[in-house]
Design a protein around this motif. Sequence first.
Motif, PDB file in Angstrom:
ATOM      1  N   SER A  87       7.658  -6.973  -7.385  1.00 14.97           N
ATOM      2  CA  SER A  87       7.929  -6.073  -6.272  1.00 14.97           C
ATOM      3  C   SER A  87       9.000  -6.676  -5.387  1.00 14.97           C
ATOM      4  N   SER A  88       9.938  -5.864  -5.002  1.00 17.79           N
ATOM      5  CA  SER A  88      10.989  -6.319  -4.101  1.00 17.79           C
ATOM      6  C   SER A  88      10.768  -5.686  -2.734  1.00 17.79           C
ATOM      7  N   VAL A  89      11.510  -6.133  -1.743  1.00 17.64           N
ATOM      8  CA  VAL A  89      11.354  -5.618  -0.388  1.00 17.64           C
ATOM      9  C   VAL A  89      11.950  -4.219  -0.301  1.00 17.64           C
ATOM     10  N   ALA A  90      11.213  -3.273   0.280  1.00 22.31           N
ATOM     11  CA  ALA A  90      11.717  -1.911   0.468  1.00 22.31           C
ATOM     12  C   ALA A  90      11.022  -1.283   1.664  1.00 22.31           C
ATOM     13  N   LEU A  91      11.773  -0.493   2.440  1.00 25.78           N
ATOM     14  CA  LEU A  91      11.240   0.178   3.628  1.00 25.78           C
ATOM     15  C   LEU A  91      10.479  -0.808   4.522  1.00 25.78           C
ATOM     16  N   SER A  92      11.004  -2.010   4.641  1.00 22.69           N
ATOM     17  CA  SER A  92      10.266  -3.073   5.323  1.00 22.69           C
ATOM     18  C   SER A  92      10.239  -2.914   6.835  1.00 22.69           C
ATOM     19  N   ASN A  93      11.137  -2.078   7.401  1.00 26.97           N
ATOM     20  CA  ASN A  93      11.161  -1.886   8.856  1.00 26.97           C
ATOM     21  C   ASN A  93      10.694  -0.502   9.280  1.00 26.97           C
ATOM     22  N   LEU A  94      10.065   0.219   8.370  1.00 24.19           N
ATOM     23  CA  LEU A  94       9.611   1.574   8.671  1.00 24.19           C
ATOM     24  C   LEU A  94       8.504   1.525   9.722  1.00 24.19           C
ATOM     25  N   VAL A  95       8.725   2.228  10.848  1.00 21.42           N
ATOM     26  CA  VAL A  95       7.787   2.217  11.975  1.00 21.42           C
ATOM     27  C   VAL A  95       7.072   3.553  12.112  1.00 21.42           C
ATOM     28  N   GLU A  96       7.793   4.648  11.875  1.00 20.32           N
ATOM     29  CA  GLU A  96       7.240   5.987  12.105  1.00 20.32           C
ATOM     30  C   GLU A  96       7.459   6.858  10.875  1.00 20.32           C
ATOM     31  N   VAL A  97       6.389   7.538  10.433  1.00 23.86           N
ATOM     32  CA  VAL A  97       6.469   8.458   9.297  1.00 23.86           C
ATOM     33  C   VAL A  97       5.824   9.774   9.697  1.00 23.86           C
ATOM     34  N   ASP A  98       6.536  10.879   9.451  1.00 23.61           N
ATOM     35  CA  ASP A  98       6.010  12.218   9.737  1.00 23.61           C
ATOM     36  C   ASP A  98       6.281  13.089   8.512  1.00 23.61           C
ATOM     37  N   ILE A  99       5.208  13.499   7.813  1.00 23.85           N
ATOM     38  CA  ILE A  99       5.339  14.244   6.558  1.00 23.85           C
ATOM     39  C   ILE A  99       4.561  15.547   6.687  1.00 23.85           C
ATOM     40  N   ARG A 100       5.228  16.680   6.432  1.00 28.09           N
ATOM     41  CA  ARG A 100       4.582  17.988   6.585  1.00 28.09           C
ATOM     42  C   ARG A 100       4.997  18.931   5.458  1.00 28.09           C
ATOM     43  N   ASN A 101       4.028  19.751   5.033  1.00 28.08           N
ATOM     44  CA  ASN A 101       4.281  20.825   4.049  1.00 28.08           C
ATOM     45  C   ASN A 101       4.913  20.293   2.766  1.00 28.08           C
ATOM     46  N   MET A 102       4.344  19.226   2.235  1.00 29.62           N
ATOM     47  CA  MET A 102       4.851  18.619   0.998  1.00 29.62           C
ATOM     48  C   MET A 102       3.782  18.813  -0.079  1.00 29.62           C
ATOM     49  N   ASN A 103       3.849  19.936  -0.773  1.00 32.49           N
ATOM     50  CA  ASN A 103       2.767  20.329  -1.669  1.00 32.49           C
ATOM     51  C   ASN A 103       2.648  19.474  -2.918  1.00 32.49           C
ATOM     52  N   CYS A 104       3.701  18.763  -3.291  1.00 31.78           N
ATOM     53  CA  CYS A 104       3.650  17.929  -4.492  1.00 31.78           C
ATOM     54  C   CYS A 104       3.420  16.453  -4.191  1.00 31.78           C
ATOM     55  N   LEU A 105       3.326  16.091  -2.923  1.00 31.65           N
ATOM     56  CA  LEU A 105       3.192  14.676  -2.568  1.00 31.65           C
ATOM     57  C   LEU A 105       1.871  14.118  -3.093  1.00 31.65           C
ATOM     58  N   LYS A 106       1.954  13.070  -3.914  1.00 33.38           N
ATOM     59  CA  LYS A 106       0.769  12.453  -4.504  1.00 33.38           C
ATOM     60  C   LYS A 106       0.439  11.106  -3.865  1.00 33.38           C
ATOM     61  N   GLU A 107       1.463  10.310  -3.612  1.00 35.44           N
ATOM     62  CA  GLU A 107       1.275   8.982  -3.030  1.00 35.44           C
ATOM     63  C   GLU A 107       2.503   8.633  -2.199  1.00 35.44           C
ATOM     64  N   LEU A 108       2.328   7.694  -1.274  1.00 35.96           N
ATOM     65  CA  LEU A 108       3.497   7.182  -0.564  1.00 35.96           C
ATOM     66  C   LEU A 108       4.300   6.266  -1.477  1.00 35.96           C
ATOM     67  N   CYS A 109       3.584   5.447  -2.239  1.00 39.10           N
ATOM     68  CA  CYS A 109       4.254   4.522  -3.150  1.00 39.10           C
ATOM     69  C   CYS A 109       3.595   4.604  -4.515  1.00 39.10           C
ATOM     70  N   HIS A 110       4.395   4.863  -5.544  1.00 37.54           N
ATOM     71  CA  HIS A 110       3.896   4.933  -6.913  1.00 37.54           C
ATOM     72  C   HIS A 110       4.218   3.621  -7.607  1.00 37.54           C
ATOM     73  N   GLY A 111       3.173   2.877  -7.939  1.00 38.91           N
ATOM     74  CA  GLY A 111       3.366   1.549  -8.488  1.00 38.91           C
ATOM     75  C   GLY A 111       2.994   0.508  -7.454  1.00 38.91           C
ATOM     76  N   PRO A 112       3.032  -0.769  -7.805  1.00 37.18           N
ATOM     77  CA  PRO A 112       2.673  -1.835  -6.858  1.00 37.18           C
ATOM     78  C   PRO A 112       3.556  -1.774  -5.613  1.00 37.18           C
ATOM     79  N   PRO A 113       2.973  -1.658  -4.420  1.00 34.14           N
ATOM     80  CA  PRO A 113       3.790  -1.557  -3.197  1.00 34.14           C
ATOM     81  C   PRO A 113       4.706  -2.760  -3.042  1.00 34.14           C
ATOM     82  N   PRO A 114       5.942  -2.540  -2.634  1.00 32.31           N
ATOM     83  CA  PRO A 114       6.870  -3.656  -2.437  1.00 32.31           C
ATOM     84  C   PRO A 114       6.406  -4.574  -1.313  1.00 32.31           C
ATOM     85  N   THR A 115       6.870  -5.793  -1.349  1.00 33.12           N
ATOM     86  CA  THR A 115       6.586  -6.737  -0.275  1.00 33.12           C
ATOM     87  C   THR A 115       7.042  -6.154   1.063  1.00 33.12           C
TER      88      THR A 115
END
Length: 660
Positions: A540-568
């Motif tokens: 796993s490599s570093v990704a989205l490491s500074n993400l502070v705020e997430v707002d997700i709406r009306n996403m009918n196909c969304l299954k997971e935030l991260c598919h696979g081992p979450p990055p460091t």
Amino acid sequence: MQGVNKILVIFDDVWEEFEPETIGIPFGVAHEGCKILLTTRHQQVCTIMNCQKKIQLGILSEVEAWTLFKDNAGVDDGPSSLNGVAKEVARECKGLPLALVTVAKALKGESLDGWRAANQRLKDSRHLDNEEVFGGVYSPLKLSYDYLKKNNSQTTENDIQLCFLLCSLFPEDDEILIEILIMCGIGVGLFSHICLIEDKRREIGVALTKLQKSGLLLETDNAETVRMHDVVRDFAHWLKSMGENRFMVKDGLKEWPHIFENFGCYTAIALWNCSSNIDNLPDKVKLSNLKILVLSGKEMLRVSSTFFEEMKSLHVLILIDVYFSLEGLQSLTNLRTLCCIDCKPENLSSLTHMRNLEVLALFGTNSDEILEDLVELSTLKSLYLSHDEEQQINFPPNLLSRLTSLQELHVTSENNINLLELNSLSRLTALSLTVSAEQGFQENFMFPKLQRYNIVVNGYFGYLKGLTFRTLKINNLSSLLSAFKDLFCNVEKLSLENIDGEKNIIPNLCKKRVNELTSLWLKSCKDMEFLIDITGKQGSSVALSNLVEVDIRNMNCLKELCHGPPPTSFLQNLEEVTIENCKCLQVVFQMNKICEKVESQAPLLSRLTILKLYSLPELESIWNLESSHHEIASLRSLKELYIDCCDGLEQIIGFAQEDE
């Protein structure tokens, strides 16, 4: 001192770093019972001396301010007339501890008339009419102001001091737009040894931070503004009330000031909210040394075509709600910054005489008739254009590509810009732009690499929106997203709405790790299944490491935030998460396949303070984590949890059984 088990040593009013050992004070390993408390008006001192805890003494609430004031003034909460006036005086100190203590002590024991006189001086900003009362406020402020010149060879006001004084030109209690300050700073030659606008922006930002740390400016809830306390503002006006380089700031003028008899000594004048029928408004004002003029109408102020003729030294002109003649600006050949907000220019004529103009800003001001003249402005570095929301800015063909000196372009109304022309601007470092689908994204077009940007596709944003964050807002655009390839990599705030055909952000939209992204808004992107898909990758490599705020709406196909081992570092900095109406989501934070590398990091979700979950019919749990890994995640900072219409939720926090 080493013979005493516990001792507190206080250093008051510290201005520079010092070593306690050099004056015989043991601490740390040498004496763990010795605690040191220091007070300073210069926050950098705390940083340099590695203070373990910093307590910022900010503006007090009205209740706190009155408690501090009455304790020092010897008054109480009784119904007497003197106590009533004392409460008014305390309110005029606007919560500033320095002013509260100094004024209270100076007025202690005064008669009712003395209190009333001091109260009126505060309201009229005539503090220096009574130095016994107010001199004690200005003396420490003067020390802070003078300290700004430390390590600076300039004998006059240095750049940071001038930045402070520029802030005093704005109205009382105003939240000062940093973008306007930058325009003024460029016009008056702040950091004149620097050529690039981007570098000037950075230096002005550093200066404002230093002023805040010195207690001379206040932070606001908006990263794009700063504020100056009323007492500090009056101090700045006092500094510029004498000598040859005076400032004048007035608000709500109904009559032209008589003080203009001594006009030659003024270098900066700001007249805010002038009455549209102001008395004695002259046709011409001789202000031969004036460098900065701010003229603002309360409604629409009309000035004569000759009004500016005798202001030939003017470097900065800001007009707000003013009827004026462009022909009347012909004499302003030294002008470097011209900013017009909601103005009505008449007799539209050429701008070619403004051969030193570096910043041109026309907000809510019709500019179509003068666009061709921009080519003649060889020194123009920063251009701001915005019409009313329903008006389009019509650029002549091939105009932009000829503005080769431009370093910043801000066009925040609907426009007809040919995007390919942007690639001809080799010096461009900052871009604010509204783009519509009708303009079209040619297949071979790609936005240039930029250090700052605020780009909205099929949307609208305010014309004085700053460039504090690199921002992308893309609506209803499902093809040619490759145009943003170089921007996705360093975007800080990203909003995607009605974007079809993309199953994830990483790697589909950006193969790099988007580690500068702090805020993400997703809405109605019907094909998106994950934020990150790293299946098939090793480790796993570093990704989205500074993400502070997430707002997700009306996403009918969304299954997971991260598919696979979450990055460091993924999920470590999250503070606020909102997810609404995502029909397929079963687990918010799927961590049962967590990578072993994360065990050495700070616990996942340990900074999460707000979690909102609405209308998630398939949701079973907030997280799913094997019990052997439960130490790698924590909700210790969670303060607000909202859950509604999540009928399938079996448990709020769950650990998977080891045999599952």
